[in-house]
Design a protein around this motif. Sequence first.
Motif, PDB file in Angstrom:
ATOM      1  N   ASN A  70      19.688  32.835  28.716  1.00  0.00           N
ATOM      2  CA  ASN A  70      20.301  33.860  29.587  1.00  0.00           C
ATOM      3  C   ASN A  70      20.372  35.238  28.936  1.00  0.00           C
ATOM      4  OD1 ASN A  70      20.794  31.919  31.620  1.00  0.00           O
ATOM      5  ND2 ASN A  70      22.741  31.345  30.660  1.00  0.00           N
ATOM      6  N   ARG A  71      19.696  35.407  27.805  1.00  0.00           N
ATOM      7  CA  ARG A  71      19.733  36.707  27.131  1.00  0.00           C
ATOM      8  C   ARG A  71      18.329  37.252  26.862  1.00  0.00           C
ATOM      9  NH1 ARG A  71      23.116  36.207  21.865  1.00  0.00           N
ATOM     10  NH2 ARG A  71      22.694  38.453  21.838  1.00  0.00           N
ATOM     11  N   GLY A  72      17.364  36.403  26.578  1.00  0.00           N
ATOM     12  CA  GLY A  72      16.024  36.859  26.263  1.00  0.00           C
ATOM     13  C   GLY A  72      15.436  36.067  25.113  1.00  0.00           C
ATOM     14  N   PHE A  73      14.911  36.776  24.135  1.00  0.00           N
ATOM     15  CA  PHE A  73      14.278  36.102  23.006  1.00  0.00           C
ATOM     16  C   PHE A  73      14.466  36.905  21.735  1.00  0.00           C
ATOM     17  CE2 PHE A  73      11.160  39.121  24.482  1.00  0.00           C
ATOM     18  CZ  PHE A  73      10.536  39.571  23.330  1.00  0.00           C
ATOM     19  N   ARG A  74      14.364  36.215  20.610  1.00  0.00           N
ATOM     20  CA  ARG A  74      14.423  36.837  19.291  1.00  0.00           C
ATOM     21  C   ARG A  74      13.154  36.497  18.530  1.00  0.00           C
ATOM     22  NH1 ARG A  74      19.852  35.111  19.805  1.00  0.00           N
ATOM     23  NH2 ARG A  74      19.269  33.073  18.959  1.00  0.00           N
ATOM     24  N   VAL A  75      12.611  37.478  17.816  1.00  0.00           N
ATOM     25  CA  VAL A  75      11.440  37.253  16.968  1.00  0.00           C
ATOM     26  C   VAL A  75      11.874  36.492  15.720  1.00  0.00           C
ATOM     27  CG1 VAL A  75       9.670  38.356  15.545  1.00  0.00           C
ATOM     28  CG2 VAL A  75      10.245  39.295  17.798  1.00  0.00           C
ATOM     29  N   VAL A  76      11.109  35.482  15.358  1.00  0.00           N
ATOM     30  CA  VAL A  76      11.401  34.688  14.163  1.00  0.00           C
ATOM     31  C   VAL A  76      10.181  34.753  13.250  1.00  0.00           C
ATOM     32  CG1 VAL A  76      12.020  32.427  13.258  1.00  0.00           C
ATOM     33  CG2 VAL A  76      12.849  33.127  15.505  1.00  0.00           C
ATOM     34  N   LEU A  77      10.315  35.410  12.107  1.00  0.00           N
ATOM     35  CA  LEU A  77       9.194  35.479  11.166  1.00  0.00           C
ATOM     36  C   LEU A  77       9.122  34.198  10.336  1.00  0.00           C
ATOM     37  CD1 LEU A  77       9.193  39.099   9.701  1.00  0.00           C
ATOM     38  CD2 LEU A  77       7.675  38.111  11.409  1.00  0.00           C
ATOM     39  N   PRO A  78       7.916  33.680  10.136  1.00  0.00           N
ATOM     40  CA  PRO A  78       7.784  32.491   9.289  1.00  0.00           C
ATOM     41  C   PRO A  78       8.190  32.804   7.852  1.00  0.00           C
ATOM     42  CG  PRO A  78       5.785  32.917  10.556  1.00  0.00           C
ATOM     43  CD  PRO A  78       6.640  34.127  10.674  1.00  0.00           C
ATOM     44  N   ARG A  79       8.773  31.815   7.172  1.00  0.00           N
ATOM     45  CA  ARG A  79       9.062  31.932   5.748  1.00  0.00           C
ATOM     46  C   ARG A  79       7.852  31.478   4.948  1.00  0.00           C
ATOM     47  NH1 ARG A  79      13.583  27.635   6.012  1.00  0.00           N
ATOM     48  NH2 ARG A  79      11.844  26.802   7.222  1.00  0.00           N
ATOM     49  N   ALA A  80       7.866  31.733   3.641  1.00  0.00           N
ATOM     50  CA  ALA A  80       6.747  31.308   2.797  1.00  0.00           C
ATOM     51  C   ALA A  80       6.526  29.802   2.924  1.00  0.00           C
ATOM     52  CB  ALA A  80       6.995  31.695   1.344  1.00  0.00           C
ATOM     53  N   ARG A  81       7.628  29.045   2.992  1.00  0.00           N
ATOM     54  CA  ARG A  81       7.501  27.594   3.122  1.00  0.00           C
ATOM     55  C   ARG A  81       6.844  27.228   4.449  1.00  0.00           C
ATOM     56  NH1 ARG A  81       5.579  23.248   1.552  1.00  0.00           N
ATOM     57  NH2 ARG A  81       6.441  21.407   2.577  1.00  0.00           N
ATOM     58  N   ASP A  82       7.111  28.014   5.498  1.00  0.00           N
ATOM     59  CA  ASP A  82       6.457  27.761   6.780  1.00  0.00           C
ATOM     60  C   ASP A  82       4.945  27.892   6.639  1.00  0.00           C
ATOM     61  OD1 ASP A  82       8.858  27.401   8.168  1.00  0.00           O
ATOM     62  OD2 ASP A  82       9.099  29.554   8.448  1.00  0.00           O
ATOM     63  N   VAL A  83       4.509  28.898   5.884  1.00  0.00           N
ATOM     64  CA  VAL A  83       3.073  29.107   5.695  1.00  0.00           C
ATOM     65  C   VAL A  83       2.482  27.959   4.880  1.00  0.00           C
ATOM     66  CG1 VAL A  83       1.326  30.628   4.710  1.00  0.00           C
ATOM     67  CG2 VAL A  83       3.282  31.593   5.918  1.00  0.00           C
ATOM     68  N   GLU A  84       3.214  27.502   3.876  1.00  0.00           N
ATOM     69  CA  GLU A  84       2.736  26.347   3.103  1.00  0.00           C
ATOM     70  C   GLU A  84       2.547  25.138   4.011  1.00  0.00           C
ATOM     71  OE1 GLU A  84       5.436  25.615  -0.067  1.00  0.00           O
ATOM     72  OE2 GLU A  84       5.176  27.589  -0.958  1.00  0.00           O
ATOM     73  N   GLU A  85       3.499  24.916   4.907  1.00  0.00           N
ATOM     74  CA  GLU A  85       3.385  23.787   5.828  1.00  0.00           C
ATOM     75  C   GLU A  85       2.188  23.948   6.748  1.00  0.00           C
ATOM     76  OE1 GLU A  85       7.118  23.591   7.807  1.00  0.00           O
ATOM     77  OE2 GLU A  85       8.153  22.633   6.120  1.00  0.00           O
ATOM     78  N   ILE A  86       1.944  25.194   7.173  1.00  0.00           N
ATOM     79  CA  ILE A  86       0.787  25.458   8.016  1.00  0.00           C
ATOM     80  C   ILE A  86      -0.500  25.077   7.291  1.00  0.00           C
ATOM     81  CG2 ILE A  86      -0.638  27.367   8.915  1.00  0.00           C
ATOM     82  CD1 ILE A  86       2.039  28.662   9.805  1.00  0.00           C
ATOM     83  N   PHE A  87      -0.590  25.433   6.012  1.00  0.00           N
ATOM     84  CA  PHE A  87      -1.808  25.111   5.274  1.00  0.00           C
ATOM     85  C   PHE A  87      -1.904  23.631   4.947  1.00  0.00           C
ATOM     86  CE2 PHE A  87      -2.262  29.619   4.995  1.00  0.00           C
ATOM     87  CZ  PHE A  87      -3.643  29.793   4.976  1.00  0.00           C
ATOM     88  N   GLU A  88      -0.776  22.956   4.832  1.00  0.00           N
ATOM     89  CA  GLU A  88      -0.833  21.507   4.658  1.00  0.00           C
ATOM     90  C   GLU A  88      -1.460  20.855   5.887  1.00  0.00           C
ATOM     91  OE1 GLU A  88       3.158  20.298   3.775  1.00  0.00           O
ATOM     92  OE2 GLU A  88       3.227  21.487   1.936  1.00  0.00           O
ATOM     93  N   ILE A  89      -1.110  21.360   7.064  1.00  0.00           N
ATOM     94  CA  ILE A  89      -1.698  20.832   8.300  1.00  0.00           C
ATOM     95  C   ILE A  89      -3.186  21.173   8.355  1.00  0.00           C
ATOM     96  CG2 ILE A  89      -1.666  20.951  10.814  1.00  0.00           C
ATOM     97  CD1 ILE A  89       1.342  21.623  10.591  1.00  0.00           C
ATOM     98  N   ARG A  90      -3.523  22.407   8.023  1.00  0.00           N
ATOM     99  CA  ARG A  90      -4.933  22.795   8.052  1.00  0.00           C
ATOM    100  C   ARG A  90      -5.762  21.995   7.043  1.00  0.00           C
ATOM    101  NH1 ARG A  90      -5.964  29.144   8.167  1.00  0.00           N
ATOM    102  NH2 ARG A  90      -8.071  28.280   8.487  1.00  0.00           N
ATOM    103  N   LEU A  91      -5.155  21.710   5.877  1.00  0.00           N
ATOM    104  CA  LEU A  91      -5.864  20.901   4.886  1.00  0.00           C
ATOM    105  C   LEU A  91      -6.059  19.461   5.365  1.00  0.00           C
ATOM    106  CD1 LEU A  91      -4.195  22.270   1.649  1.00  0.00           C
ATOM    107  CD2 LEU A  91      -6.663  22.180   2.060  1.00  0.00           C
ATOM    108  N   ALA A  92      -5.187  19.014   6.230  1.00  0.00           N
ATOM    109  CA  ALA A  92      -5.337  17.666   6.782  1.00  0.00           C
ATOM    110  C   ALA A  92      -6.410  17.615   7.857  1.00  0.00           C
ATOM    111  CB  ALA A  92      -4.006  17.186   7.356  1.00  0.00           C
ATOM    112  N   LEU A  93      -6.734  18.775   8.448  1.00  0.00           N
ATOM    113  CA  LEU A  93      -7.676  18.801   9.570  1.00  0.00           C
ATOM    114  C   LEU A  93      -9.058  19.360   9.218  1.00  0.00           C
ATOM    115  CD1 LEU A  93      -5.293  20.169  12.373  1.00  0.00           C
ATOM    116  CD2 LEU A  93      -6.078  17.813  12.096  1.00  0.00           C
ATOM    117  N   GLU A  94      -9.084  20.497   8.529  1.00  0.00           N
ATOM    118  CA  GLU A  94     -10.338  21.242   8.427  1.00  0.00           C
ATOM    119  C   GLU A  94     -11.341  20.714   7.407  1.00  0.00           C
ATOM    120  OE1 GLU A  94     -10.430  25.469   9.515  1.00  0.00           O
ATOM    121  OE2 GLU A  94      -8.275  25.458   9.082  1.00  0.00           O
ATOM    122  N   PRO A  95     -10.936  20.269   6.212  1.00  0.00           N
ATOM    123  CA  PRO A  95     -11.957  19.719   5.316  1.00  0.00           C
ATOM    124  C   PRO A  95     -12.685  18.514   5.925  1.00  0.00           C
ATOM    125  CG  PRO A  95      -9.993  20.268   4.079  1.00  0.00           C
ATOM    126  CD  PRO A  95      -9.634  20.396   5.526  1.00  0.00           C
ATOM    127  N   ALA A  96     -11.925  17.625   6.548  1.00  0.00           N
ATOM    128  CA  ALA A  96     -12.552  16.458   7.184  1.00  0.00           C
ATOM    129  C   ALA A  96     -13.490  16.890   8.308  1.00  0.00           C
ATOM    130  CB  ALA A  96     -11.482  15.510   7.717  1.00  0.00           C
TER     131      ALA A  96
END
Length: 226
Positions: A70-96
């Motif tokens: 009922n108010r709108g939205f707030r921007v949420v910037l990823p933390r460094a750990r968020d980026v690490e998690e993103i690359f963990e997922i990419r490492l699980a998908l892209e090399p294979a």
Amino acid sequence: MPTLSLPAEAPSLTDAVITAVRDGVQDGELVPGATYSVYQLAALLGVSRSPVREAMLRLAEAGLVEIARNRGFRVVLPRARDVEEIFEIRLALEPAAAGRAATLGCPEAADCLAVMAAAVDDDDAPAFWAADHALHRALLTRAGNTRAAAIVEQLRSTTALLGPPTTATGRTLREIHAEHAPIVAAVRAGDPLAAETAMRDHLEQTCRLLTGRPALRVVPGVDPPA
């Protein structure tokens, strides 16, 4: 009031709003933590509220904004750990996927690499990044996993909100092109192991530059530490 603008080209009005919001965050027009209403954003962009609502839902699914009921939205910037998690997922998908593409063949990969090389010579960063995305997408799609390709594209969009690309650390477009060259060479040679290794090396190097440390390497059959 923030200044936002719709991109000249986008697949849909919703996609255009998503791009405008991402650009607004990167340009400092939209401030993390501040609350913005759908009405406000629609007025700023000169569009109806429907594509703005849809864009916010998609950005919320990606973790880029937080819906404030009922108010709108707030921007949420990823933390460094968020980026690490993103690359963990990419490492699980892209090399294979690169290994699979090497087994099946992927002529599009060489075409994308050639476009990247031309963009380096022309100092055309937008064209370079478009070809970079196309190369990763081609390998994932050729491996038969269009859903993984969509996931990776979403993850890359999330990473982009953390800040400047790795070129801001001194890594040049030519160096990034050079990291992709052994991936494509292995795919063209039909060498799945080399393709997997080259893709893993490239992703781990990117993660190191963005966060200061590599993502957790995913080993099949081994659970990651809690």
